[in-house]
Design a protein around this motif. Structure first.
Motif, mmCIF file in Angstrom:
data_model
loop_
_atom_site.group_PDB
_atom_site.id
_atom_site.type_symbol
_atom_site.label_atom_id
_atom_site.label_comp_id
_atom_site.label_asym_id
_atom_site.label_seq_id
_atom_site.Cartn_x
_atom_site.Cartn_y
_atom_site.Cartn_z
ATOM 1 N N CYS A 69 47.172 30.949 36.413
ATOM 2 C CA CYS A 69 46.538 32.272 36.546
ATOM 3 C C CYS A 69 47.549 33.397 36.395
ATOM 4 O O CYS A 69 47.160 34.532 36.134
ATOM 5 N N LEU A 70 48.814 33.081 36.564
ATOM 6 C CA LEU A 70 49.912 34.045 36.522
ATOM 7 C C LEU A 70 49.836 35.016 37.720
ATOM 8 O O LEU A 70 48.740 35.283 38.185
ATOM 9 N N PRO A 71 50.921 35.558 38.203
ATOM 10 C CA PRO A 71 52.280 35.492 37.659
ATOM 11 C C PRO A 71 52.908 34.101 37.830
ATOM 12 O O PRO A 71 52.626 33.409 38.807
ATOM 13 N N ALA A 72 53.772 33.728 36.853
ATOM 14 C CA ALA A 72 54.446 32.425 36.892
ATOM 15 C C ALA A 72 55.857 32.569 37.445
ATOM 16 O O ALA A 72 56.512 33.575 37.225
ATOM 17 N N ASN A 77 41.878 36.969 28.379
ATOM 18 C CA ASN A 77 40.440 36.774 28.599
ATOM 19 C C ASN A 77 39.926 37.444 29.865
ATOM 20 O O ASN A 77 38.717 37.634 30.032
ATOM 21 N N LYS A 78 40.840 37.796 30.768
ATOM 22 C CA LYS A 78 40.399 38.517 31.966
ATOM 23 C C LYS A 78 39.746 39.848 31.581
ATOM 24 O O LYS A 78 38.886 40.353 32.291
ATOM 25 N N LEU A 79 40.166 40.421 30.464
ATOM 26 C CA LEU A 79 39.542 41.668 30.006
ATOM 27 C C LEU A 79 38.080 41.412 29.618
ATOM 28 O O LEU A 79 37.171 42.105 30.080
ATOM 29 N N LYS A 94 46.891 44.625 47.728
ATOM 30 C CA LYS A 94 47.968 43.749 47.259
ATOM 31 C C LYS A 94 48.297 44.155 45.826
ATOM 32 O O LYS A 94 47.454 44.766 45.157
ATOM 33 N N GLN A 95 49.453 43.727 45.371
ATOM 34 C CA GLN A 95 49.858 44.047 44.003
ATOM 35 C C GLN A 95 48.923 43.368 42.990
ATOM 36 O O GLN A 95 48.276 42.363 43.306
ATOM 37 N N SER A 96 48.904 43.900 41.775
ATOM 38 C CA SER A 96 48.156 43.267 40.691
ATOM 39 C C SER A 96 48.624 43.834 39.366
ATOM 40 O O SER A 96 48.828 45.044 39.244
ATOM 41 N N THR A 97 48.779 42.977 38.392
ATOM 42 C CA THR A 97 49.009 43.426 37.013
ATOM 43 C C THR A 97 47.729 43.187 36.213
ATOM 44 O O THR A 97 47.081 44.120 35.743
ATOM 45 N N ARG A 98 47.355 41.908 36.083
ATOM 46 C CA ARG A 98 46.233 41.530 35.225
ATOM 47 C C ARG A 98 44.875 42.017 35.720
ATOM 48 O O ARG A 98 44.096 42.597 34.959
ATOM 49 N N THR A 99 44.571 41.742 36.980
ATOM 50 C CA THR A 99 43.213 42.021 37.467
ATOM 51 C C THR A 99 42.958 43.531 37.458
ATOM 52 O O THR A 99 41.922 43.997 36.988
ATOM 53 N N ARG A 100 43.921 44.277 37.961
ATOM 54 C CA ARG A 100 43.765 45.736 37.989
ATOM 55 C C ARG A 100 43.621 46.297 36.572
ATOM 56 O O ARG A 100 42.676 47.016 36.262
ATOM 57 N N SER A 103 51.996 32.709 47.862
ATOM 58 C CA SER A 103 50.984 33.714 47.528
ATOM 59 C C SER A 103 51.312 35.045 48.168
ATOM 60 O O SER A 103 52.102 35.117 49.120
ATOM 61 N N MET A 104 50.654 36.095 47.667
ATOM 62 C CA MET A 104 50.865 37.433 48.233
ATOM 63 C C MET A 104 50.481 37.424 49.717
ATOM 64 O O MET A 104 49.431 36.903 50.083
ATOM 65 N N GLY A 105 51.381 37.947 50.515
ATOM 66 C CA GLY A 105 51.156 37.955 51.963
ATOM 67 C C GLY A 105 51.827 36.792 52.665
ATOM 68 O O GLY A 105 51.836 36.722 53.889
HETATM 69 N N1 CP Z 1 45.911 36.363 37.904
HETATM 70 C C1 CP Z 1 45.903 37.524 38.605
HETATM 71 O O1 CP Z 1 45.030 37.806 39.434
HETATM 72 O O2 CP Z 1 46.960 38.325 38.313
HETATM 73 P P1 CP Z 1 47.317 39.701 39.024
HETATM 74 O O3 CP Z 1 47.758 39.384 40.436
HETATM 75 O O4 CP Z 1 48.401 40.295 38.203
HETATM 76 O O5 CP Z 1 46.081 40.570 39.066
#
Ligand code: CP
Ligand code: NVA
Length: 301
Positions: A259-262, A286-288, A50-56, A226-228
């Motif tokens: 948790c974003l994305p908003a 803070n996820k970092l 699935k897509q991700s910005t923050r977690t990845r 949500s994704m999916g």
């Molecule tokens: N909050 C969160 O998991 O963001 P991503 O989907 O961008 O990883």
């Protein structure tokens, strides 16, 4: 060596406390331009369906900080996309890597990967749970001066992965939780049952958002789609929007979390999202730091 992190319920209170403490320490060190090379020489794969910005990005940057290498895999670019089994893939990846971070749909896929891996597997979001997000969010909450073992969180929206992980965390840490959802969108019944068996906290599921937010120190929301789940209707969620009117039912100093994305204008208004009470961007940062604490916890255990 090491251990998996597939669901919040696998964790003990002391382990979550220690990850929160270590996240704070790593954040402080990072501010001073330092990072321990505790994972020096390791290679960790990120298998994201699935897509991700923050977690990845936070895991990739965090691995670099700790001296390790991150290898991102889009399953479509691997033989998984041509039908190689998850079990065979797990065995192969285990022979190259020191850990695997997976983002996928069904929790059973993450479990199957872990069962067939000889290296730790970290769940970076499934339809059922998002454990690394919730550990990171508990760090963000504690950083705001709130005891993560003694407060009330109101979650508004869809009772899926984020809400489920909060239910499990509430039962372990002891904080109270009110989950306000439309009928049919309640948290997972098995996770609810496990939490009530532990019996360490008050967990309420309600259809009334105003009553959920009363007395809450923290209001938390998440996307309605949500994704999916693309194409799903959102009308039933509109009473659960975090907006200025809802805030009039709250205590004066209520933290707003996302948790974003908003999606401004859906689960949260732009005014609340961009207002002074919302700590969503601090959560994202803070996820970092928390991600690094989680990596050390799983890979060095
Ligand atoms: N909050 C969160 O998991 O963001 P991503 O989907 O961008 O990883
Ligand atoms: N519930 C959301 C969380 C995104 C971080 C989703 O699964 O898309």
């Amino acid at each position: 060596m090491g251990r998996n992190l597939l669901a919040v319920s696998e964790l003990e209170k002391d382990e979550i406390r220690e990850m929160i403490r270590r996240a704070g320490e790593l954040k402080e060190l990072k501010k001073q331009g330092e990072s321990p090379k505790s994972l020096k020489g390791m290679s960790v794969g990120l298998l994201f369906e699935k897509q991700s910005t923050r977690t990845r990005l936070s895991f990739e940057a965090g691995l670099f900080d700790l001296g390790a290498q991150a290898i991102y895999m889009n399953p479509e670019d691997t033989q998984l996309g041509r039908g190689e089994t998850i079990a065979d893939t797990a065995k192969i990846l285990s022979s190259y890597l020191d850990g695997i971070i997976i983002r996928t749909y069904g929790q059973e896929k993450a479990s199957e990967l872990a069962e067939n891996s000889t290296v730790p597997v970290i769940n970076a979001l499934t339809d059922l749970e998002h454990p690394t997000q919730i550990i990171s969010d508990l760090f963000s909450i504690s950083e705001q001066g709130i005891n993560p073992e003694k407060f009330k969180l109101a979650f508004l929206g869809d009772g899926n992965n984020i809400a489920n992980s909060f239910v499990a965390a509430s039962a372990i840490m002891g904080f109270d939780l009110s989950v306000a959802v439309p009928p049919g969108h309640e948290p997972n019944p098995m996770i609810m049952d496990e939490a009530s068996e532990l019996g360490n906290s008050e967990i309420e599921v309600t259809y009334d958002p105003a009553s959920a937010v009363r007395d809450a120190e923290v209001i938390y929301t998440d996307v309605w789609v949500s994704m999916g789940e693309e194409g799903k209707g959102t009308e039933v969620f509109s009473p659960f929007q975090v907006n200025e009117k809802l805030l009039s039912f709250c205590r004066k100093k209520t933290l707003i979390m996302h948790c974003l994305p908003a999606h401004r204008g859906e689960e949260i208004t732009a005014g609340v999202m961009d207002g002074p009470s919302c700590i969503a961007f601090t959560q994202a940062e803070n996820k970092l730091h928390a991600g690094k604490a989680i990596l050390e916890f799983c890979l060095l255990d």
